[in-house]
Design an enzyme around this catalytic site. Structure first.
Site, PDB file in Angstrom:
ATOM      1  N   THR A 159      -7.548   6.213  12.200  1.00 24.41           N
ATOM      2  CA  THR A 159      -8.211   7.195  11.352  1.00 24.41           C
ATOM      3  C   THR A 159      -9.107   8.124  12.151  1.00 24.41           C
ATOM      4  OG1 THR A 159      -9.903   7.387   9.597  1.00 24.41           O
ATOM      5  CG2 THR A 159      -9.968   5.418  10.944  1.00 24.41           C
ATOM      6  N   ASP A 160      -9.365   9.309  11.596  1.00 29.10           N
ATOM      7  CA  ASP A 160     -10.332  10.221  12.197  1.00 29.10           C
ATOM      8  C   ASP A 160     -11.743   9.650  12.156  1.00 29.10           C
ATOM      9  OD1 ASP A 160     -11.914  11.827   9.722  1.00 29.10           O
ATOM     10  OD2 ASP A 160      -9.996  10.959   9.177  1.00 29.10           O
ATOM     11  N   GLY A 181       0.805  -1.219   0.000  1.00 31.44           N
ATOM     12  CA  GLY A 181       0.000   0.000   0.000  1.00 31.44           C
ATOM     13  C   GLY A 181       0.833   1.261   0.000  1.00 31.44           C
ATOM     14  N   GLN A 182       0.151   2.403   0.068  1.00 25.75           N
ATOM     15  CA  GLN A 182       0.826   3.703  -0.021  1.00 25.75           C
ATOM     16  C   GLN A 182       1.816   3.916   1.119  1.00 25.75           C
ATOM     17  OE1 GLN A 182      -1.692   7.119  -1.865  1.00 25.75           O
ATOM     18  NE2 GLN A 182      -3.100   6.075  -0.474  1.00 25.75           N
ATOM     19  N   ASP A 230      -1.112 -13.483   5.930  1.00 29.19           N
ATOM     20  CA  ASP A 230      -2.514 -13.109   6.072  1.00 29.19           C
ATOM     21  C   ASP A 230      -2.745 -12.783   7.539  1.00 29.19           C
ATOM     22  OD1 ASP A 230      -5.241 -12.922   6.314  1.00 29.19           O
ATOM     23  OD2 ASP A 230      -5.693 -14.859   5.404  1.00 29.19           O
ATOM     24  N   ASP A 240       2.677  -8.757   3.383  1.00 28.41           N
ATOM     25  CA  ASP A 240       1.382  -8.454   2.783  1.00 28.41           C
ATOM     26  C   ASP A 240       0.786  -9.784   2.337  1.00 28.41           C
ATOM     27  OD1 ASP A 240      -0.791  -6.918   1.776  1.00 28.41           O
ATOM     28  OD2 ASP A 240       0.604  -5.287   1.337  1.00 28.41           O
ATOM     29  N   LYS A 257     -11.950   0.052  12.372  1.00 26.24           N
ATOM     30  CA  LYS A 257     -10.661   0.628  12.758  1.00 26.24           C
ATOM     31  C   LYS A 257     -10.642   0.942  14.254  1.00 26.24           C
ATOM     32  CE  LYS A 257      -7.522   1.527  10.660  1.00 26.24           C
ATOM     33  NZ  LYS A 257      -6.291   0.695  10.472  1.00 26.24           N
ATOM     34  N   ALA A 308      -4.627  -2.838   6.227  1.00 28.05           N
ATOM     35  CA  ALA A 308      -6.016  -2.553   6.603  1.00 28.05           C
ATOM     36  C   ALA A 308      -6.898  -2.624   5.362  1.00 28.05           C
ATOM     37  CB  ALA A 308      -6.136  -1.159   7.219  1.00 28.05           C
ATOM     38  N   TYR A 313     -16.122   1.039   8.076  1.00 29.21           N
ATOM     39  CA  TYR A 313     -14.673   1.258   8.125  1.00 29.21           C
ATOM     40  C   TYR A 313     -14.258   1.859   9.458  1.00 29.21           C
ATOM     41  CZ  TYR A 313     -10.189   3.546   7.296  1.00 29.21           C
ATOM     42  OH  TYR A 313      -8.894   3.984   7.408  1.00 29.21           O
TER      43      TYR A 313
END
Length: 313
Positions: free
Chosen positions: A121-122, A10-11, A54, A31, A150, A78, A146
């Site tokens: 995350t917010d 991912g990023q 996994d 990953d 999280k 995630a 989501y």
């Protein structure tokens, strides 16, 4: 340090691995794919050690941890497709990845005695009001699947460990994968008018800058909850889009200038389309970083400029 990074396809995982390599740490990526599946950009991550794992398979997780015995884990893996998470067929999978998988990672960290940094995350908040959310606020009220999952990951980490960092981020962009900037540039080429919501407020986060902070963190024992976005003030998605096109046009890409493309603000209700409810207030108070001796992230306009200079336009 020996650092296991989950979600290197991912990023953020991509940039974290490169940051670790640049500092001489032993980064180990993981990953779902059998081999590293991110962008093949000839950076360090493409040749660094990699293990398929996994995170929802507890036995697989414990086996890898026992083999490599990491000093720290940066848990980037995630499910992040917010709208797709709302589909009934996906909800069990989203829960297994974001909650059960994180619980397995936390349990394995406890077993081998290593520290854990978990990216959140917010979206764990309800997004109401206009006051920036503080990192130690416990007024959780996620609006969507989501966010709920999280938050479940956050609770799993905090319940099992004492040596942990929970870092909430928002509006993420990086070279490895899709994001708002790439989407705007892509559709801006083929349209002369776009509408972008202006009643959702937050701040972008460049993974290259964030990766530096995350490695700074794991080199310390300053555990707890943090918020981390780029600096430069709070903006709407509309204001972000306008600046993306302004900077792209200034670089010589005339298809994005005001003569060729107009951007109009709309409300979330007017825009429609989204399956998942989005928070209006994604303002994150990042002052705890400086309070604890961490260097804040650069301003978002600067981050955007650096980003546009290295991606394919």
């Amino acid at each position: 340090m020996r650092v296991l990074v989950t979600g290197v396809g991912g990023q953020l995982g991509h940039d974290v691995m490169n940051e670790l390599a640049g500092r001489g740490h032993e980064g180990i990526g993981s990953d779902l794919a059998e081999a590293y599946s991110g962008i093949q950009d000839d950076t360090a991550v493409t040749t660094m050690p990699y293990h398929a794992m996994d995170i929802t398979n507890t036995m697989q997780v414990e086996k890898l941890f026992s083999e490599i015995c990491p000093d720290a884990v940066i848990h980037c893996a995630a499910w992040t497709a917010v709208d797709a998470a709302e589909d009934e067929d996906n909800q069990d999978k989203v829960t297994r990845i974001n909650e059960t998988g994180t619980e397995a990672i936390a349990h394995a960290c406890k077993k081998v005695g290593c520290k854990l940094l978990y990216l959140s995350t917010d979206y764990v908040f309800d997004g109401e009001g206009d006051t920036p959310w503080k990192p130690d606020c416990k007024d959780y009220a996620p609006l969507n699947v989501y966010g709920r999952t999280k938050l479940g990951g956050e609770l799993a980490v905090a319940e099992q460990l004492s040596r942990y960092f929970i870092v909430r981020i928002a509006w993420v962009f990086g070279v490895n994968g899709n994001n708002f900037i790439k989407t705007m540039l892509k559709i801006g080429k083929d349209h002369d008018r776009l509408t972008v919501v202006d009643d959702q407020i937050g701040t972008p986060t460049y993974t290259f800058d964030l990766a530096r902070l995350l490695v700074d963190m794991i080199e310390t024992e300053k555990y707890g909850y943090y918020h981390a976005t780029n600096g430069g003030g709070y903006i709407s998605w509309y204001e972000f889009a306008v600046e993306i096109f302004r900077q792209a046009a200034a670089m010589g890409y005339k298809e994005y200038d005001r003569e060729h493309l107009s951007v109009e603000p709309v409300t979330t209700a007017e825009y429609g389309l989204s399956k998942a409810r989005r928070p209006f207030n994604s303002r994150l108070d990042c002052s705890k970083l400086e309070d604890n001796g961490f260097e804040p992230l650069p301003e978002w306009k600067d981050a955007l400029q650096r980003y546009l200079q290295i991606i394919e336009m």
